[in-house]
Motif scaffolding. Structure first.
Motif, mmCIF file in Angstrom:
data_model
loop_
_atom_site.group_PDB
_atom_site.id
_atom_site.type_symbol
_atom_site.label_atom_id
_atom_site.label_comp_id
_atom_site.label_asym_id
_atom_site.label_seq_id
_atom_site.Cartn_x
_atom_site.Cartn_y
_atom_site.Cartn_z
ATOM 1 N N GLU A 91 0.831 -1.212 0.000
ATOM 2 C CA GLU A 91 0.000 0.000 0.000
ATOM 3 C C GLU A 91 0.865 1.262 0.000
ATOM 4 O O GLU A 91 1.831 1.355 0.743
ATOM 5 C CB GLU A 91 -0.907 0.007 1.246
ATOM 6 C CG GLU A 91 -1.857 1.189 1.260
ATOM 7 C CD GLU A 91 -2.656 1.298 2.576
ATOM 8 O OE1 GLU A 91 -3.583 2.125 2.631
ATOM 9 O OE2 GLU A 91 -2.348 0.544 3.534
ATOM 10 N N LYS A 92 0.487 2.214 -0.852
ATOM 11 C CA LYS A 92 1.213 3.487 -0.874
ATOM 12 C C LYS A 92 0.299 4.579 -0.345
ATOM 13 O O LYS A 92 -0.842 4.693 -0.781
ATOM 14 C CB LYS A 92 1.647 3.821 -2.303
ATOM 15 C CG LYS A 92 2.752 2.883 -2.805
ATOM 16 C CD LYS A 92 2.471 2.334 -4.163
ATOM 17 C CE LYS A 92 3.480 1.263 -4.529
ATOM 18 N NZ LYS A 92 3.131 0.584 -5.799
ATOM 19 N N ILE A 93 0.811 5.366 0.620
ATOM 20 C CA ILE A 93 -0.007 6.420 1.211
ATOM 21 C C ILE A 93 0.695 7.764 1.084
ATOM 22 O O ILE A 93 1.912 7.848 1.017
ATOM 23 C CB ILE A 93 -0.328 6.127 2.699
ATOM 24 C CG1 ILE A 93 0.983 5.989 3.516
ATOM 25 C CG2 ILE A 93 -1.172 4.867 2.832
ATOM 26 C CD1 ILE A 93 0.753 5.886 5.014
ATOM 27 N N GLN A 94 -0.120 8.828 1.067
ATOM 28 C CA GLN A 94 0.429 10.172 0.942
ATOM 29 C C GLN A 94 0.065 11.053 2.133
ATOM 30 O O GLN A 94 0.516 12.183 2.225
ATOM 31 C CB GLN A 94 -0.089 10.847 -0.340
ATOM 32 C CG GLN A 94 0.642 10.398 -1.596
ATOM 33 C CD GLN A 94 0.278 11.285 -2.780
ATOM 34 O OE1 GLN A 94 -0.704 11.021 -3.446
ATOM 35 N NE2 GLN A 94 1.064 12.315 -3.012
ATOM 36 N N SER A 95 -0.734 10.484 3.029
ATOM 37 C CA SER A 95 -1.181 11.272 4.187
ATOM 38 C C SER A 95 -0.726 10.599 5.478
ATOM 39 O O SER A 95 -0.820 9.382 5.634
ATOM 40 C CB SER A 95 -2.706 11.387 4.178
ATOM 41 O OG SER A 95 -3.144 11.835 5.450
ATOM 42 N N LEU A 96 -0.230 11.412 6.413
ATOM 43 C CA LEU A 96 0.203 10.889 7.711
ATOM 44 C C LEU A 96 -0.964 10.251 8.461
ATOM 45 O O LEU A 96 -0.768 9.403 9.334
ATOM 46 C CB LEU A 96 0.803 12.027 8.553
ATOM 47 C CG LEU A 96 2.149 12.587 8.048
ATOM 48 C CD1 LEU A 96 2.509 13.857 8.800
ATOM 49 C CD2 LEU A 96 3.252 11.548 8.207
ATOM 50 N N GLU A 97 -2.176 10.645 8.111
ATOM 51 C CA GLU A 97 -3.355 10.084 8.803
ATOM 52 C C GLU A 97 -3.608 8.634 8.451
ATOM 53 O O GLU A 97 -4.329 7.938 9.152
ATOM 54 C CB GLU A 97 -4.602 10.913 8.450
ATOM 55 C CG GLU A 97 -4.533 12.316 9.010
ATOM 56 C CD GLU A 97 -5.634 13.208 8.438
ATOM 57 O OE1 GLU A 97 -6.586 12.676 7.820
ATOM 58 O OE2 GLU A 97 -5.520 14.437 8.609
ATOM 59 N N ASP A 98 -2.997 8.179 7.368
ATOM 60 C CA ASP A 98 -3.252 6.805 6.924
ATOM 61 C C ASP A 98 -2.249 5.787 7.479
ATOM 62 O O ASP A 98 -2.269 4.627 7.098
ATOM 63 C CB ASP A 98 -3.226 6.755 5.390
ATOM 64 C CG ASP A 98 -4.341 7.605 4.780
ATOM 65 O OD1 ASP A 98 -5.397 7.723 5.428
ATOM 66 O OD2 ASP A 98 -4.147 8.147 3.677
ATOM 67 N N PHE A 99 -1.335 6.244 8.361
ATOM 68 C CA PHE A 99 -0.337 5.327 8.932
ATOM 69 C C PHE A 99 -0.991 4.171 9.671
ATOM 70 O O PHE A 99 -1.911 4.366 10.452
ATOM 71 C CB PHE A 99 0.572 6.083 9.921
ATOM 72 C CG PHE A 99 1.878 6.494 9.310
ATOM 73 C CD1 PHE A 99 1.901 7.355 8.228
ATOM 74 C CD2 PHE A 99 3.086 6.020 9.811
ATOM 75 C CE1 PHE A 99 3.106 7.750 7.663
ATOM 76 C CE2 PHE A 99 4.284 6.411 9.253
ATOM 77 C CZ PHE A 99 4.301 7.275 8.178
ATOM 78 N N LYS A 100 -0.485 2.959 9.398
ATOM 79 C CA LYS A 100 -0.920 1.775 10.144
ATOM 80 C C LYS A 100 0.185 1.326 11.081
ATOM 81 O O LYS A 100 1.322 1.767 10.983
ATOM 82 C CB LYS A 100 -1.269 0.641 9.166
ATOM 83 C CG LYS A 100 -2.533 0.878 8.360
ATOM 84 C CD LYS A 100 -2.809 -0.337 7.498
ATOM 85 C CE LYS A 100 -3.966 -0.077 6.523
ATOM 86 N NZ LYS A 100 -3.928 -1.029 5.397
ATOM 87 N N GLU A 101 -0.152 0.397 11.941
ATOM 88 C CA GLU A 101 0.772 -0.155 12.933
ATOM 89 C C GLU A 101 1.821 -1.035 12.249
ATOM 90 O O GLU A 101 1.485 -1.949 11.501
ATOM 91 C CB GLU A 101 -0.067 -1.001 13.910
ATOM 92 C CG GLU A 101 0.665 -1.572 15.053
ATOM 93 C CD GLU A 101 0.650 -0.612 16.244
ATOM 94 O OE1 GLU A 101 -0.054 0.415 16.174
ATOM 95 O OE2 GLU A 101 1.374 -0.901 17.216
ATOM 96 N N SER A 102 3.119 -0.764 12.492
ATOM 97 C CA SER A 102 4.190 -1.645 12.016
ATOM 98 C C SER A 102 5.172 -1.922 13.144
ATOM 99 O O SER A 102 5.143 -1.254 14.187
ATOM 100 C CB SER A 102 4.933 -1.002 10.840
ATOM 101 O OG SER A 102 4.191 -1.130 9.641
ATOM 102 N N ASP A 103 6.050 -2.896 12.943
ATOM 103 C CA ASP A 103 7.091 -3.191 13.933
ATOM 104 C C ASP A 103 8.275 -2.247 13.780
ATOM 105 O O ASP A 103 8.923 -1.894 14.761
ATOM 106 C CB ASP A 103 7.568 -4.644 13.776
ATOM 107 C CG ASP A 103 6.433 -5.628 13.978
ATOM 108 O OD1 ASP A 103 5.798 -5.581 15.047
ATOM 109 O OD2 ASP A 103 6.165 -6.422 13.051
ATOM 110 N N VAL A 104 8.572 -1.902 12.520
ATOM 111 C CA VAL A 104 9.709 -1.006 12.258
ATOM 112 C C VAL A 104 9.273 0.024 11.219
ATOM 113 O O VAL A 104 8.627 -0.328 10.214
ATOM 114 C CB VAL A 104 10.926 -1.792 11.707
ATOM 115 C CG1 VAL A 104 12.125 -0.849 11.540
ATOM 116 C CG2 VAL A 104 11.293 -2.970 12.600
ATOM 117 N N TYR A 105 9.652 1.274 11.463
ATOM 118 C CA TYR A 105 9.422 2.346 10.499
ATOM 119 C C TYR A 105 10.792 2.799 9.991
ATOM 120 O O TYR A 105 11.653 3.174 10.788
ATOM 121 C CB TYR A 105 8.675 3.520 11.142
ATOM 122 C CG TYR A 105 7.294 3.115 11.628
ATOM 123 C CD1 TYR A 105 6.162 3.354 10.857
ATOM 124 C CD2 TYR A 105 7.140 2.478 12.866
ATOM 125 C CE1 TYR A 105 4.899 2.968 11.298
ATOM 126 C CE2 TYR A 105 5.883 2.085 13.319
ATOM 127 C CZ TYR A 105 4.766 2.339 12.517
ATOM 128 O OH TYR A 105 3.524 1.946 12.956
#
Lengths: 255, 255
Positions: free
Chosen positions: A47-61
């Motif tokens: 998934e490609k996102i352009q808005s910080l509001e669309d961030f999902k939970e990950s283990d590493v960023y």
């Protein structure tokens, strides 16, 4: 399965994303970029996102943006107490905002979008604030490459500077060599066996042992002839200082 | 069968002698050197002589000595109207004594005695005073390599200068990179995938396209940090001029 989000759209972001996307044992959760991604990213299924509001939970960023943008983007991330690493050789660990657990995930390689690389041979240099996070990064890195290295910020600064000499400056010398040859209608291809041998020698000899040429022999006649052939001042200066440095290196040896 | 005498005892003389000795269609008649040959020459079965009086008849005499010794040795040879060529990139054809038919047989490669090379991939650059001699050299060169090139003295000067940048100076940058890395206990091996990729890129991109790094991005912050890390003045000067040259290269592009 370890879940990773990549932040960035440049050469390093592309190659890390592509490798993570294709690897087993890891999920490339999202790629975030303010700007539209280049067409190279089209074959990455994540998934490609352009808005910080669309961030999902990950283990590493993984923040993979230009060096001077790391601090700012890290402070804008809508994350708290997450493992956030950057990929910049010359940026210290603590440039990243302290609201997250910080680390570094620095692949020691030159990346261009139009040139595929074998990631499994690329040294990855790791650093983390916390031991548990270092374990996570060691695991993630070992999925991608055979060369996983724990490197502190001071060492990484030195590696990044050394890499400048070994890659950036070396490539620029190839550019100059090509310009000099082609000005006299000599194809650059004629120099390529020499260039390959220059690097192949390093499998058998140290750079100190492998050195040849007029500067090493302190052959002032040839050095002066070469200087006279060069037209651009910046190339003359380069020639002078590179020769000077070689001469000093082998003079020291004689003493 | 073409009969060849090699005059010299250095890196180029050794590799040419070894290759001629092992090749079909050519006889390495004699190797002449005033001084004793190094042990590397032991596996070359040809006759080795130390006196000019012991010269035998050959079809081609190859002078492979240091650049500034070509003229003198060529005048001392006990030969008249023979085909005498030298192997020096930076020495003009007419540096050789005019009592013989002159030519150039310049292998464009870096040679160290302790590193075997595949001669068949090395470009040989030929020049001759007379067409018939050029034919002999073309024949001889084609026995040794797939890359035979007719190159005039002006072009050869440019190639030799370009080779300095592509090999001598490049190798010295590897030396500096190693010194910087090892000072912080980072093994040079860590940089080797980067170095290999730097050259591998040239199969896909021009050096102009392949350039990466802080100078290309005109990232003054990183450039200043790097300058501050460097201790030796000569390295600082190198860093400054190499960066300057890269910046100028890509500024021109923008205009």
């Amino acid at each position: 399965m370890i879940k990773v989000t990549v932040i960035g759209a440049g050469n390093v972001a592309y190659h890390i994303s592509k490798t993570l996307n294709d690897a087993d044992g890891v999920i490339l959760n999202q790629i975030y970029s303010r700007n539209l991604l280049s067409y190279h990213f089209d074959d990455i299924t994540s998934e490609k996102i352009q808005s910080l509001e669309d961030f999902k939970e990950s283990d590493v960023y993984i923040i993979s943006v230009s060096d001077n943008a790391v601090a700012e983007i890290s402070s804008r991330l809508p994350l708290q107490n997450k493992l956030v690493v950057h990929t910049a050789g010359s940026v210290p660990l603590d440039a990243t905002d302290a609201k997250n657990r910080r680390g570094v995930f620095y692949p020691l390689q030159t990346f261009s979008k139009d040139k595929l690389v074998d990631f499994s041979a690329i040294p990855i240099c790791l650093e983390a604030e916390f031991q548990e996070d270092l374990e996570i990064l060691l695991h993630l890195a070992s999925i991608l490459t055979k060369s996983v290295n724990i490197i502190n910020s001071e060492q990484r600064k030195a590696i990044h500077l050394a890499a400048c000499f070994a890659n950036n400056f070396t490539n620029h010398l190839f550019y100059i060599a090509q310009a000099i040859a082609e000005e006299k209608n000599v194809p650059f291809e004629l120099l390529q066996p020499l260039i390959r041998e220059t690097v192949d020698k390093l499998n058998f000899l140290t750079p100190f042992e492998a050195q040849t040429g007029p500067a090493k022999r302190n052959d002032m006649n040839t050095l002066n002839n070469h200087m006279a052939l060069l037209q651009k001042d910046v190339y003359k200066n380069l020639y002078k200082w590179l020769s000077q440095s070689i001469i000093e290196t082998y003079e020291r040896e004689k003493l």
